[in-house]
Design an enzyme around this catalytic site. Structure first.
Site, short mmCIF file in Angstrom:
data_model
loop_
_atom_site.label_atom_id
_atom_site.label_comp_id
_atom_site.label_asym_id
_atom_site.label_seq_id
_atom_site.Cartn_x
_atom_site.Cartn_y
_atom_site.Cartn_z
N GLN A 281 0.69 -1.28 0.03
CA GLN A 281 -0.04 -0.05 -0.01
C GLN A 281 0.92 1.43 -0.10
OE1 GLN A 281 -2.76 -0.56 3.33
NE2 GLN A 281 -4.15 -1.24 1.92
N GLN A 338 12.71 6.15 -4.63
CA GLN A 338 12.32 5.28 -3.28
C GLN A 338 11.75 3.94 -3.90
OE1 GLN A 338 13.34 6.62 -0.64
NE2 GLN A 338 12.56 4.98 0.82
N GLY A 341 14.31 1.68 -4.61
CA GLY A 341 15.28 1.36 -3.45
C GLY A 341 16.96 1.40 -3.74
N GLU A 365 14.22 29.28 -15.13
CA GLU A 365 13.16 30.51 -15.37
C GLU A 365 12.48 31.00 -14.11
OE1 GLU A 365 11.62 31.69 -18.12
OE2 GLU A 365 12.78 30.65 -19.60
#
Length: 383
Positions: A281, A338, A341, A365
Site C-alpha cells: 500500500q 524510493q 530502492g 526560469e
C-alpha cells in the site's frame, strides 16, 4: 477548455513519441553521462518540424498553437527534456523576442535558421551577482558612433559552444527620469572578437547542456544588432517569460511522466516477499501521488497554453504552471527513486538522472520562491 486532442494533435504527439523512443532513448544515458549535447538528435528532430513551435511558417516555423506546442515538448521531454529544451528555444525567450520585436532582416537572418534547426542560440540574461533581479544587471553598452560596445559577463548561460549567436542584455546608462538602468537587448554573434565562454563541468543536473559563463569584453556590434529600441530590453525579456515558462512547465511534466512510467514498470516486476512491490500500500500511495500530481501539473500547463492561444495575459498562470510542474517533478522523481530502492543509485535505471534534473527545474526560469511570491502578491492585489 476542450480536453479532447484533435486527430492532427494526436498524430503529431504520436510521431514525437515514436521519434523519442527510437532516436533518443537508446542514447540519452550515454550523452548525459558524457555531458555531451546531442546536436545530431536535435537536428534530426528539427528536420521533422519539431523545433518550429509557434513560429510562423514564413520564418521557418511550424505555426503551431500553444496547446499543441506544449504537448509536443512534453512528449519529447518524457524521454529527454534537454532535447525538449533545444526544441523550445525558437518559441521561448530567444525566438519569441525576435519574432515580436525584430526587424524583417533580423527574423530572416536569426529566427528562421533557429526555427529550422540549422543553428542554435543562447539567452544571456542572468548575471553572477544579480541573479533573479534581471533589471539590476552590471553589463554595459556604450555608444561609439553608430556602433555599441558591450562589456560584462553573464552566468548560467546554456548552449555555450554550439550557439551561433546570443540574445543578451546590457544597460545603456541610467534613465534620468526614472533612475533605472536603461536596458537594451542585442543579438550578438558568437564569433565576434571579445566573445568567450567558460562552461561548468560535472554539473549536478542538466548535464548535456553546456552551461556556464558568457564573457563580453569590448564587443563591438553594429546598430543592426539592437533588438527593439534603446531602453526596451527589460520589456523584451519580460514579454517572453510566459512562453519560456510554458516550455519549462511542459518539460517538467514530461519528466514527471517519465518518473511515473519508470516507477510503475518497476513496481510491477520487482518481487519482494513473493509478490510485486506494487502490491504494497505504501508503494501504491507514492504511485497514486505521482499520477495525480503529474495530471494536475499537465492541466495547469495546458491552461497556460490555452490562455496564450486566446491572447490573454497569463503572467500569473505562467508562475503557477512552472512552479507546480517543477515541484511535482521533484516529488515524482523522489518517489520513483524510493520505489527503486537500492537500484535507484544504479546507472542501469534512469531515476537518479531524473532526480538530479528535477531539482534544477525548481531553479530555472525564476526560482520557485520567486514564483510563490508572485502568485501571492497577485491575489493579494499588491501587483
Amino acid at each position: 477548455m476542450d480536453f479532447e486532442w484533435s486527430q492532427e494533435q494526436q498524430e503529431l504527439r504520436q510521431l514525437a513519441r515514436e521519434f523519442a523512443e527510437k532516436e533518443i532513448a537508446p542514447h540519452v544515458a550515454e550523452y548525459d553521462r558524457d555531458e555531451r549535447f546531442p546536436v545530431e538528435i536535435v537536428k534530426a528532430a528539427a528536420a521533422l518540424g519539431f523545433g518550429g513551435g509557434i513560429v510562423p511558417p514564413e520564418y521557418g516555423g511550424a505555426g503551431l498553437d500553444y496547446v499543441t506546442y506544449a504537448g509536443l515538448i512534453e512528449e519529447i521531454s518524457r524521454v529527454c527534456h534537454i532535447v525538449g529544451c533545444a526544441l523550445s528555444f525558437p518559441s521561448g525567450l530567444v525566438g519569441n523576442s525576435i519574432l515580436t520585436y525584430g526587424t524583417e532582416e533580423q527574423k530572416q537572418q536569426y529566427l528562421k535558421p533557429l526555427a529550422l534547426g540549422e543553428t542554435f542560440a543562447g539567452a544571456g540574461v542572468t548575471e553572477a551577482r544579480s541573479g533573479t533581479d534581471v533589471s539590476d544587471m552590471d553589463t554595459t553598452a556604450t555608444k561609439d558612433g553608430s556602433d555599441y560596445i558591450i562589456n560584462g559577463a553573464k552566468m548560467w548561460i546554456s548552449f555555450l559552444g554550439v550557439s551561433t549567436y546570443y540574445l543578451t542584455f546590457a544597460h545603456l546608462g541610467v534613465d534620468e527620469k526614472t533612475g533605472r538602468k536603461k536596458i537594451c537587448a542585442f543579438i550578438v554573434d558568437a564569433d565576434l572578437p571579445g566573445v568567450s565562454w567558460h562552461p561548468l563541468k560535472n554539473k549536478y543536473g542538466f548535464r548535456p547542456l553546456a552551461t556556464g559563463e558568457l564573457v563580453l569584453e569590448n564587443v563591438r556590434v553594429p546598430a543592426s544588432a539592437l533588438l527593439g529600441e534603446e531602453g526596451q530590453g527589460f520589456e523584451i525579456a519580460m514579454n517572453s517569460v510566459e512562453s519560456g515558462r510554458l516550455g519549462v512547465a511542459a518539460r517538467a511534466v514530461g519528466l514527471s511522466q517519465a518518473c511515473c512510467d519508470a516507477a510503475i514498470g518497476y513496481a510491477k516486476e520487482r518481487l519482494v516477499f513473493k509478490q510485486p512491490v506494487g502490491k504494497f500500500q505504501m508503494v501504491q500511495e507514492m504511485i497514486s501521488d505521482m499520477v495525480c500530481g503529474t495530471e494536475a501539473a499537465r492541466l495547469l500547463t495546458l491552461k497556460l497554453a490555452h490562455m496564450k492561444d486566446h491572447g490573454q495575459r497569463a503572467r500569473g498562470a505562467a508562475s503557477i504552471a512552472k512552479m507546480t510542474a517543477s515541484d511535482v517533478a521533484l516529488q515524482s522523481a523522489t518517489d520513483a527513486f524510493q520505489i527503486h530502492g537500492a537500484y535507484g543509485v544504479s546507472d542501469e535505471y534512469p531515476v537518479a538522472r531524473y532526480l538530479r534534473d528535477a531539482k534544477v527545474f525548481q531553479i530555472v526560469e525564476g526560482n520557485n520562491q520567486l514564483h510563490k511570491a508572485l502568485v501571492a502578491e497577485s491575489v493579494l492585489g499588491f501587483r
